[in-house]
Motif scaffolding. Structure first.
Motif, PDB file in Angstrom:
ATOM      1  N   GLU A 244       0.796  -1.228   0.027  1.00 43.99           N
ATOM      2  CA  GLU A 244       0.001  -0.081  -0.188  1.00 43.99           C
ATOM      3  C   GLU A 244       0.750   1.138  -0.056  1.00 43.99           C
ATOM      4  O   GLU A 244       0.568   2.223  -0.684  1.00 43.99           O
ATOM      5  CB  GLU A 244      -0.838   0.001   1.365  1.00 43.99           C
ATOM      6  CG  GLU A 244      -1.855   1.271   1.393  1.00 43.99           C
ATOM      7  CD  GLU A 244      -2.960   1.177   0.260  1.00 43.99           C
ATOM      8  OE1 GLU A 244      -3.377   2.292  -0.136  1.00 43.99           O
ATOM      9  OE2 GLU A 244      -3.170   0.142  -0.343  1.00 43.99           O
ATOM     10  N   LYS A 245       1.949   1.426   0.677  1.00 47.63           N
ATOM     11  CA  LYS A 245       2.867   2.566   0.931  1.00 47.63           C
ATOM     12  C   LYS A 245       3.665   2.629  -0.502  1.00 47.63           C
ATOM     13  O   LYS A 245       3.747   3.613  -0.784  1.00 47.63           O
ATOM     14  CB  LYS A 245       3.866   2.113   1.945  1.00 47.63           C
ATOM     15  CG  LYS A 245       3.213   2.586   3.353  1.00 47.63           C
ATOM     16  CD  LYS A 245       4.160   2.624   4.632  1.00 47.63           C
ATOM     17  CE  LYS A 245       3.479   2.779   5.848  1.00 47.63           C
ATOM     18  NZ  LYS A 245       3.138   4.239   5.829  1.00 47.63           N
ATOM     19  N   LYS A 247       2.383   1.700  -3.137  1.00 51.65           N
ATOM     20  CA  LYS A 247       1.673   2.432  -4.187  1.00 51.65           C
ATOM     21  C   LYS A 247       1.149   3.697  -4.106  1.00 51.65           C
ATOM     22  O   LYS A 247       0.951   4.465  -4.919  1.00 51.65           O
ATOM     23  CB  LYS A 247       0.435   1.280  -4.200  1.00 51.65           C
ATOM     24  CG  LYS A 247      -0.619   1.740  -5.372  1.00 51.65           C
ATOM     25  CD  LYS A 247      -1.798   0.823  -5.198  1.00 51.65           C
ATOM     26  CE  LYS A 247      -1.651  -0.657  -5.412  1.00 51.65           C
ATOM     27  NZ  LYS A 247      -2.764  -1.372  -5.154  1.00 51.65           N
ATOM     28  N   THR A 248       0.804   4.226  -2.919  1.00 57.04           N
ATOM     29  CA  THR A 248       0.552   5.505  -2.416  1.00 57.04           C
ATOM     30  C   THR A 248       1.483   6.430  -2.146  1.00 57.04           C
ATOM     31  O   THR A 248       1.105   7.580  -2.497  1.00 57.04           O
ATOM     32  CB  THR A 248      -0.809   5.193  -1.339  1.00 57.04           C
ATOM     33  OG1 THR A 248       0.035   4.666  -0.117  1.00 57.04           O
ATOM     34  CG2 THR A 248      -1.877   4.424  -1.726  1.00 57.04           C
ATOM     35  N   GLU A 249       2.290   6.049  -1.479  1.00 59.38           N
ATOM     36  CA  GLU A 249       3.410   7.192  -1.114  1.00 59.38           C
ATOM     37  C   GLU A 249       4.478   7.145  -2.098  1.00 59.38           C
ATOM     38  O   GLU A 249       5.065   8.336  -2.579  1.00 59.38           O
ATOM     39  CB  GLU A 249       3.833   6.851   0.262  1.00 59.38           C
ATOM     40  CG  GLU A 249       2.548   6.625   1.334  1.00 59.38           C
ATOM     41  CD  GLU A 249       3.248   6.515   2.940  1.00 59.38           C
ATOM     42  OE1 GLU A 249       4.516   6.614   3.045  1.00 59.38           O
ATOM     43  OE2 GLU A 249       2.400   6.437   3.612  1.00 59.38           O
ATOM     44  N   GLY A 251       4.806   5.500  -4.717  1.00 58.80           N
ATOM     45  CA  GLY A 251       4.401   5.728  -6.258  1.00 58.80           C
ATOM     46  C   GLY A 251       5.253   4.878  -7.243  1.00 58.80           C
ATOM     47  O   GLY A 251       5.466   5.248  -8.610  1.00 58.80           O
TER      48      GLY A 251
END
Length: 253
Positions: A244-245, A247-249, A251
């Protein structure tokens, strides 16, 4: 076969580089200078070729300030036969651009007529990785870059190159330009007797004007800054959180 080896005077790789407060460039005051490590490998390879009977003479060339004499004397102490210094600047803070260096080397090649030009793949001060390729283009010679192994076979050189996918072996017709990589060899240390002998070996000084080359800079340096400090890592509790990190943070996925 005569081998020409360009060498560059750079900040020693053990020195921590400091940027000037005004951002105009790198601070060279009282900084230890030495031969570019990739160029040392090129000099060593030329010496090994001479020891194997594949080269008859090694000519070291440096382009820059007068203090580059020290760099050339190092090459001579390692085993080069003679040296050429092209004094292209009086200011140690001026870095001669790759295209100007390539044009000077082209002119020297026309005078010396070597069968091979061995150079480092890049200089550790600007990391441009361009001079060898430009010399090849100007001369119309074959080129082999990032060499980790070089074998001379008659009128050809068999060169193993380091590429992203592994190793690539190509055959080039001599005369050629070969830029060398780190794994090609381990440069020797110059012995004290050879250091003394190097002081008596020929070292000729020239200027760009002697060779009909304009070294006026075409690329102004707008600003020099130190790289940003690396941020601290983050501990995650699970693979799902890591994904998740990323992907979201970060990138990255």
């Amino acid at each position: 076969m005569k081998v020409l080896v360009p060498v560059k005077r750079v900040i020693d790789y053990n020195v921590k580089v400091r940027v000037k407060a005004d951002g105009s460039g790198v601070d060279l005051a009282n900084v230890k200078m030495s031969m570019n490590p990739f160029d040392e490998i090129a000099v060593e390879q030329a010496i090994r070729m001479k020891e194997a009977g594949q080269a008859s003479e090694i000519v070291a060339v440096s382009i820059g300030v007068k203090q580059a004499q020290e760099t050339l004397r190092t090459a001579l102490a390692m085993g080069a036969d003679r040296a050429i210094l092209v004094v292209a600047s009086e200011d140690v803070n001026t870095d001669i651009e790759p295209l100007a260096v390539a044009k000077i080397l082209k002119a020297i090649v026309a005078e010396e007529k070597p069968g091979l030009v061995l150079c480092g793949k890049q200089a550790i001060d600007n990391d441009m990785n361009a001079t060898g390729q430009m010399v090849s283009a100007l001369l119309g010679w074959a080129q082999a870059t990032f060499a980790s192994k070089v074998e001379i076979e008659g009128e050809h050189a068999l060169v193993t190159r380091e590429v992203d996918g592994g190793l690539q072996t190509i055959k080039v017709t001599l005369p050629a330009i070969i830029s060398v990589d780190l794994r090609l060899n381990e440069p020797r240390y110059a012995s004290l007797p050879n250091i003394m002998k190097a002081k008596k070996k020929p070292l000729v000084e020239k200027t760009p004007a002697d060779l009909g080359v304009d070294v006026a800079p075409r690329l102004p340096v707008v600003k020099t800054v130190e790289p940003a400090a690396r941020e601290a890592g983050v501990m995650v509790g699970s693979v799902d959180e890591l994904v998740e990190k990323l992907k979201t943070e970060a990138g990255v996925i």
